[in-house]
Write an enzyme that holds these catalytic residues in place. Structure first.
Site, PDB file in Angstrom:
ATOM      1  CB  THR A 176      -0.888   0.010   1.279  1.00 15.35           C
ATOM      2  OG1 THR A 176      -1.903  -0.974   1.159  1.00 15.35           O
ATOM      3  CG2 THR A 176      -1.578   1.334   1.532  1.00 15.35           C
ATOM      4  NE  ARG A 204      -9.355  -7.335   1.008  1.00 18.51           N
ATOM      5  CZ  ARG A 204      -8.345  -6.531   1.298  1.00 18.51           C
ATOM      6  NH1 ARG A 204      -7.855  -5.731   0.377  1.00 18.51           N
ATOM      7  NH2 ARG A 204      -7.793  -6.522   2.488  1.00 18.51           N
ATOM      8  CB  VAL A 205     -13.633  -3.022  -0.346  1.00 20.70           C
ATOM      9  CG1 VAL A 205     -13.188  -1.652   0.165  1.00 20.70           C
ATOM     10  CG2 VAL A 205     -14.286  -2.897  -1.723  1.00 20.70           C
ATOM     11  CB  THR A 227       0.728  -0.672   4.968  1.00 22.77           C
ATOM     12  OG1 THR A 227       1.093  -1.870   4.242  1.00 22.77           O
ATOM     13  CG2 THR A 227       1.870  -0.309   5.908  1.00 22.77           C
ATOM     14  N   GLY A 228      -1.202  -3.254   5.762  1.00 21.17           N
ATOM     15  CA  GLY A 228      -1.276  -4.584   6.359  1.00 21.17           C
ATOM     16  C   GLY A 228      -2.614  -5.188   6.011  1.00 21.17           C
TER      17      GLY A 228
END
Ligand code: ASP
Length: 317
Positions: A176, A204-205, A227-228
């Site tokens: 990201t 998918r969101v 991020t992850g």
């Protein structure tokens, strides 16, 4: 000493050191540095935090080295579905797009959604159409694809077939980009953009376009970009959780950010990281993986970029 602050990340799905050539590492760090320069130019000129985070994220979306815009992850059908958001800590105005397939710079569409004011989050084809109607650049899917992401999708499909997803490298899985800033007027802002994770389900969101989860900013408290694996960031409302710890418990930004990434998310065994800036300009950039692409400018004006433990100086041009 400056009275403004800027930090960025290029995802905690960073490659193992041996997976990239030295030239590729140099190029990725250079693009982090260029993103910092773009944001810093706004802030040092007295501009607004919201414009600084947007400018920094655009540079990383345009770079092939990070999972957002050009170079974004591919879903299970080999399609790019892009998520992004932006938030102004002064007004709590926010905008986001998710599962967009054609917007060249999703963060610009998120900003346009925010400025437009009716919706906070636009999804799928409606987001693409909105961006085009706003005069933003749109692209065919091929623009977003890089060889590295094709290989990552193949690797993740092989892991899925063999039942070994957990052993996939962080870079095969996800990534990201994001930015947080405090401007000279004391205002905070955050922005995040991603292709999600490789081989993600169609439609998918993740957390990146979810205000409060992957992105959050509130003047007087902090700005956060995460991020992850987004499902866990949504469940823990990570961006807002960091802000709540600061606002309600009086923690400083480093303590609050470390607590959420290193303790709250620990038991899930997922890669996770974030960048955050406090109302005093202090920066936090915790991550629990081997590395996280990241960078910041110190209050004495020094640029730093990093992928793993070693933090390197960056000379702006
Ligand atoms: N947070 C992103 C998502 O779940 C992925 C990442 O940052 O690695 O979509």
């Amino acid at each position: 000493m400056t009275n403004f602050s800027l930090a960025i990340h290029g995802g905690c799905g960073v490659m193992a050191k041996l997976d990239l050539s030295e030239d590729e590492w140099i190029a990725a760090r250079r693009d982090l540095g260029r993103a910092l320069e773009a944001g810093y130019a706004v802030l040092s000129g007295g501009g607004h935090a919201i414009d600084a985070v947007q400018a920094a994220v655009v540079v990383m979306e345009d770079s092939p080295h990070f999972n957002a815009g050009h170079g974004a992850a591919l879903n299970e059908n080999g399609i790019h579905e892009l998520d992004a958001s932006i938030m102004d800590g002064t007004t709590l105005a926010a905008g986001a797009v998710c599962a967009a397939r054609h917007i060249r710079n999703p963060v610009l569409a998120a900003r346009a959604v925010m400025e437009h004011g009716d919706a906070v989050l636009l999804a799928g084809p409606a987001a693409d159409h909105f961006a085009e109607a706003q005069g933003l650049a749109v692209e065919e899917q091929g623009y977003f694809t890089t060889e590295r992401r094709r290989l990552a999708l193949a690797a993740m499909k092989a892991h899925a077939a063999a039942g070994t997803r957990a052993s996939a490298s962080e870079s095969e899985k996800h990534g990201t980009v994001g930015a947080v800033a405090l401007d000279q007027h004391g205002h905070l802002a955050a922005a995040t953009s991603t292709g999600g994770y490789n081989n993600k389900p169609d439609g998918r969101v993740g957390d990146s376009p979810i205000i409060g989860a992957g992105t959050y900013a509130r003047d007087g408290v902090c700005a956060v970009s995460g991020t992850g694996q987004g499902e866990f960031f949504i469940r823990h409302v990570v961006g807002h959780e960091v802000a709540a710890r600061i606002a309600y418990l009086g923690e400083d930004v480093k303590t609050a950010a470390a607590r959420v990434i290193m303790e709250d998310l620990k038991s899930y065994d997922i890669g996770a990281g974030l960048v955050a800036v406090g109302a005093d300009g202090a920066i936090a950039a915790p991550y629990n993986t081997d590395g996280m692409f990241r960078g910041w400018v110190t209050q004495s004006g020094q640029f730093h970029v990093a992928s793993h433990d070693l933090v390197l100086p960056y000379e702006p041009h």
